[in-house]
Design a protein around this motif. Sequence first.
Motif, mmCIF file in Angstrom:
data_model
loop_
_atom_site.group_PDB
_atom_site.id
_atom_site.type_symbol
_atom_site.label_atom_id
_atom_site.label_comp_id
_atom_site.label_asym_id
_atom_site.label_seq_id
_atom_site.Cartn_x
_atom_site.Cartn_y
_atom_site.Cartn_z
ATOM 1 N N THR A 267 0.743 -1.185 -0.015
ATOM 2 C CA THR A 267 -0.097 -0.144 -0.127
ATOM 3 C C THR A 267 1.094 1.327 -0.063
ATOM 4 O O THR A 267 1.973 1.305 0.421
ATOM 5 N N VAL A 268 0.091 2.498 -0.265
ATOM 6 C CA VAL A 268 1.096 3.570 -0.280
ATOM 7 C C VAL A 268 1.424 4.027 1.199
ATOM 8 O O VAL A 268 2.722 4.320 1.274
ATOM 9 N N SER A 269 0.574 3.489 2.357
ATOM 10 C CA SER A 269 1.069 3.807 3.599
ATOM 11 C C SER A 269 2.282 2.838 3.910
ATOM 12 O O SER A 269 3.287 3.289 4.549
ATOM 13 N N SER B 130 5.707 4.382 4.990
ATOM 14 C CA SER B 130 6.326 3.895 6.373
ATOM 15 C C SER B 130 7.807 3.239 6.042
ATOM 16 O O SER B 130 8.587 3.652 6.881
ATOM 17 N N ASN B 131 7.869 2.618 5.001
ATOM 18 C CA ASN B 131 9.274 2.039 4.675
ATOM 19 C C ASN B 131 10.207 3.187 4.609
ATOM 20 O O ASN B 131 11.752 3.120 5.141
ATOM 21 N N PHE B 132 9.940 4.199 3.913
ATOM 22 C CA PHE B 132 10.748 5.366 3.804
ATOM 23 C C PHE B 132 11.120 6.005 4.989
ATOM 24 O O PHE B 132 12.420 6.279 5.551
ATOM 25 N N LEU C 216 8.675 15.782 -1.107
ATOM 26 C CA LEU C 216 9.313 14.477 -1.211
ATOM 27 C C LEU C 216 7.994 13.420 -0.921
ATOM 28 O O LEU C 216 7.818 12.581 -1.366
ATOM 29 N N GLN C 217 7.188 13.723 0.277
ATOM 30 C CA GLN C 217 6.041 13.250 0.578
ATOM 31 C C GLN C 217 5.048 12.966 -0.801
ATOM 32 O O GLN C 217 4.488 12.080 -1.042
ATOM 33 N N TYR D 85 14.654 6.426 -0.116
ATOM 34 C CA TYR D 85 13.446 6.847 -0.915
ATOM 35 C C TYR D 85 13.456 5.720 -1.878
ATOM 36 O O TYR D 85 12.341 5.215 -2.227
ATOM 37 N N ILE D 86 14.418 5.363 -2.844
ATOM 38 C CA ILE D 86 14.212 4.414 -3.603
ATOM 39 C C ILE D 86 14.168 2.949 -2.963
ATOM 40 O O ILE D 86 13.435 2.182 -3.609
ATOM 41 N N LYS D 87 14.783 2.757 -1.920
ATOM 42 C CA LYS D 87 14.481 1.357 -1.503
ATOM 43 C C LYS D 87 13.022 1.046 -0.769
ATOM 44 O O LYS D 87 12.747 0.312 -1.018
ATOM 45 N N ALA D 88 12.368 2.390 -0.379
ATOM 46 C CA ALA D 88 11.148 2.177 -0.205
ATOM 47 C C ALA D 88 10.052 1.603 -1.262
ATOM 48 O O ALA D 88 9.161 1.333 -0.869
#
Length: 282
Positions: free
Chosen positions: A71-73, A77-79, A95-96, A145-148
């Motif tokens: 999900t987007v969340s 959250s990963n970021f 960024l968000q 960011y990319i890893k998220a």
Amino acid sequence: MAAVSSLSFSAIGQTSADRKVNVSSARYLASNFEGFGFRTSLLYHSLGVRVSTAASSSVVHCMSTATDVPTVSETKSNFLKAYKRPIPSVYNTVLQELIVQQHLMRYKRTYLYDAVFALGFVTVYDQLMEGYPSDEDRDAIFQAYIKALKENPQQYRIDAQKLEEWARAQTSSSLVEFPSRDGEVEGILKDIAERAGGKGSFSYSRFFAVGLFRLLELANATEPTVLEKLCAALNINKRSVDRDLDVYRNLLSKLVQAKELLKEYVDRDINLQTNCKLGDKK
């Protein structure tokens, strides 16, 4: 490419006035960044490409399936888990917004990673984050960011650098003559041309347009006809590219204006604090 003015947040304190300017500037940047096309209704123009391994060993295939889409969340959250330090709101707001829209782009069923797309994203990110207080933090945010998005930040940087180095060695003529030559980057471009011409899956995106713009810029290909020839060689609609590049240039201009306004505020605040300290000593 116009450089975005540098800006330091070291003097921004926690007073209500500081927060007001910070939030206002963040909203200004975010509203204009949305104009670059990262809105949900426009994401169906996002990238959906397929690059053969024969064209380049550096190209990574990334396609989503119905069973592995977070999900987007979860992505946000990963970021936040990967980068836990506070981000000044003038950057964080944009960024968000960007990570939400790129999440939808990333998990579109037809999405596949592409080196030109990567160059476009890296260009946008570096322009957006130019002037960030810490180079180390700027890179750490990029990594998070990319890893998220469950992609490889090193691959983005490597491919972007590879295309940039190639473009610097080109001229206006050689840039558009890639179909007649052999080479790793030439192979990537020829594969794109085949897919965009109907021999595979290809979906145009604004990041792709920025990637093309970066190639032209580094090759010093300033003649208007060069973009037309490059788009024709790649089987890309030039009118779409022109439209998106106009929006991108406008975005950069507004980023410069917004950061200059905030820099003026920071400079005034520093002078005010300095004068107050001198007055206290007297």
